[in-house]
Design a protein around this motif. Structure first.
Motif, mmCIF file in Angstrom:
data_model
loop_
_atom_site.group_PDB
_atom_site.id
_atom_site.type_symbol
_atom_site.label_atom_id
_atom_site.label_comp_id
_atom_site.label_asym_id
_atom_site.label_seq_id
_atom_site.Cartn_x
_atom_site.Cartn_y
_atom_site.Cartn_z
ATOM 1 N N VAL A 77 0.865 -1.174 0.000
ATOM 2 C CA VAL A 77 0.000 0.000 0.000
ATOM 3 C C VAL A 77 0.904 1.227 0.000
ATOM 4 O O VAL A 77 1.909 1.267 0.710
ATOM 5 N N THR A 78 0.534 2.222 -0.760
ATOM 6 C CA THR A 78 1.389 3.402 -0.909
ATOM 7 C C THR A 78 1.062 4.478 0.126
ATOM 8 O O THR A 78 0.042 4.434 0.809
ATOM 9 N N ASN A 109 2.964 -8.730 -1.683
ATOM 10 C CA ASN A 109 4.061 -7.776 -1.467
ATOM 11 C C ASN A 109 3.848 -7.001 -0.160
ATOM 12 O O ASN A 109 4.126 -5.804 -0.062
ATOM 13 N N ALA A 110 3.345 -7.719 0.862
ATOM 14 C CA ALA A 110 2.953 -7.068 2.118
ATOM 15 C C ALA A 110 4.157 -6.609 2.930
ATOM 16 O O ALA A 110 4.111 -5.554 3.573
ATOM 17 N N LEU A 111 5.239 -7.389 2.916
ATOM 18 C CA LEU A 111 6.408 -6.994 3.691
ATOM 19 C C LEU A 111 6.988 -5.688 3.151
ATOM 20 O O LEU A 111 7.400 -4.810 3.925
ATOM 21 N N CYS A 112 6.987 -5.550 1.838
ATOM 22 C CA CYS A 112 7.456 -4.296 1.260
ATOM 23 C C CYS A 112 6.526 -3.153 1.665
ATOM 24 O O CYS A 112 6.974 -2.038 1.941
ATOM 25 N N GLY A 113 5.235 -3.422 1.720
ATOM 26 C CA GLY A 113 4.292 -2.416 2.181
ATOM 27 C C GLY A 113 4.544 -2.010 3.623
ATOM 28 O O GLY A 113 4.443 -0.826 3.978
ATOM 29 N N LEU A 114 4.892 -2.989 4.458
ATOM 30 C CA LEU A 114 5.222 -2.690 5.853
ATOM 31 C C LEU A 114 6.474 -1.822 5.932
ATOM 32 O O LEU A 114 6.539 -0.865 6.710
ATOM 33 N N SER A 115 7.472 -2.163 5.123
ATOM 34 C CA SER A 115 8.708 -1.381 5.090
ATOM 35 C C SER A 115 8.437 0.049 4.654
ATOM 36 O O SER A 115 8.940 1.016 5.247
ATOM 37 N N LEU A 116 7.619 0.208 3.620
ATOM 38 C CA LEU A 116 7.282 1.549 3.165
ATOM 39 C C LEU A 116 6.558 2.333 4.258
ATOM 40 O O LEU A 116 6.849 3.500 4.510
#
Length: 440
Positions: A77-78, A109-116
């Motif tokens: 999520v952005t 791609n949830a982990l990347c969303g968490l990182s963002l």
């Protein structure tokens, strides 16, 4: 233990095929299953899929002011969607589940969303992140100290403290007031003395029946009872009270009020001696973290692997590691102080200051030291890290910490350290403006 209000808001992008797997529903189900044991009421909002959705939910939460927001980052999520929620001045936990499968197209791609999410400038710290599948055992283990810390944060921000007489003479560090939102009402000792005179005789006799150990002290025992009743009446409507218990009270009444404070502790009233206002707040925070019957103690001796804690006999009987008795004050000779050894078991020490929190964990070994209330603390941990007695003493003195340590029964260190983050105060580790040496 206070029941907290927790809101779960899942966020996802329908572009990812993982958005149709119902992961957010599984996450909500886990939180609902934990709500009874962890003492919170859960509200699960519908999934946020657009900036409009996020803004509407953020406006609602800004009005309702829940105690904790769990933001489920179910897919990538952005920032424009997450921003309205991350800007809310609430404690926030961000939780992402692992990918539903490996290989083929990336499902969430949830982990990347968490990182963002964690990196966004709009994200008002502190934040706690969770990364793992929706399983009650693991989520509950990680969420439990967070909920304890949130309860304690509410005390830091909203406790009502009564300050009677200010600090004891020369205890200038005890003039410190809370900076976190807790309110203080200060009254002179004369109000206590005036109320003391109005305590009815039948109330004194009633308390004498309930407090047998004081009856042997005759007229002085009645004074101790009258003082305890007056303080209990003053404490109504407050979370606790800090009392300047010397020198005026012994001079005016001919008794040392330590036994009266100990009796109030038996009744669950949180009292700080010597007018230690921030010590009182530290006790109340420990209680909110889940600690039992918090008290204030001095560090009076150090060994290589232990610290000796002591104070002048104000602890409730729940701390007794054996027989407890009332004795004359060891210096003044006036009645009365409670003499007992602190019971063996795990404990957590805390000191709230405007410069940070002291978090000291350990194990009371069941040995005493001096007349009054005392116990040796071993298996020491300072700010979550193992430390011997010499190191803890150095940290304490180098940190210029006021001389009372609040102590409560139970393992509360993880939650206390999390509170240091939620409150923005951090922890005291060491300061270099004071230093010294230790030997035996």
């Amino acid at each position: 233990m206070e029941v907290l209000r927790v809101v779960f808001v899942p966020a996802l992008r329908t572009l990812f095929r993982g958005a149709s797997l119902g992961l957010e529903e599984e996450m909500a189900k886990v939180l609902k299953g934990l709500s009874h044991d962890l003492r919170f009421v859960l509200t699960a909002e519908g999934a946020v899929r657009s900036v409009g959705d996020a803004s509407a939910v953020a406006r609602k939460l800004a009005h309702e002011k829940p105690d904790l927001l769990v933001l489920g980052v179910a897919t990538f999520v952005t920032g424009e969607l997450l921003g309205p929620l991350l800007e809310l001045p609430l404690p926030k936990v961000l939780w992402s589940p692992p990918e539903a499968w490996l290989g083929d197209a990336l499902p969430q791609n949830a982990l990347c969303g968490l990182s963002l999410a964690c990196s966004l400038p709009k994200a008002r710290p502190p934040l706690r992140w969770l990364y793992g599948p929706p399983r009650e055992k693991e989520v509950g283990r990680l969420l439990e100290p967070t909920l304890r810390a949130v309860r304690a944060l509410k005390v830091l921000q909203g406790a009502k403290l009564l300050w009677i007489g200010g600090p004891a003479p020369g205890f200038d560090a005890f003039w410190e007031r809370p900076t976190t939102g807790a309110s203080v009402e200060a009254i002179p000792l004369e109000e206590l003395f005036a109320l003391y005179e109005t305590v009815p005789g039948d109330r004194v006799r009633e308390v004498l029946e309930a407090w047998p150990e004081v009856r042997a002290w005759g007229e002085e025992g009645q004074k101790l009872v009258r003082l305890a009743v007056a303080l209990q009446n003053l404490a109504q409507g407050y979370d606790g009270l800090a009392l300047r218990d010397w020198p005026e009270i012994p001079e005016h009444l001919g008794v040392v009020p330590s036994a009266s404070l100990a009796y109030l502790g038996d009744l669950g009233v949180v009292v700080a001696p010597e007018g230690d206002l921030m010590g009182l707040l530290s006790q109340l925070v420990l209680k909110a973290l889940g600690g039992r019957d918090p008290i204030l103690l001095d560090i009076v001796a150090a060994e290589e692997e232990a610290l000796l804690l002591w104070h002048g006999g104000e602890a409730p009987l729940s701390w007794a590691g054996g027989n407890a008795r009332l004795i004359p004050h060891f210096n003044r000779g006036l009645p009365a102080v409670r003499d007992m050894i602190l019971r063996a078991g795990p404990v957590t020490g805390l000191r709230v200051t405007s410069r940070g929190l002291v978090v000291l964990e350990g194990w009371l070994d069941g040995r005493g030291g001096y007349l009054g209330v005392s116990g040796w603390l071993r298996e020491l941990r300072w700010a979550g890290k193992r430390a011997n007695g010499r190191e803890c003493l150095s940290h304490w003195l180098n940190g210029r910490v006021p001389h009372h340590l609040a102590l409560a029964q139970g393992n509360l260190g993880e939650a206390a350290l999390e509170l240091a983050l939620w409150s923005g105060l951090g922890v005291i580790r060491r300061e270099d403006r004071v230093w010294g040496g230790y030997w035996q």
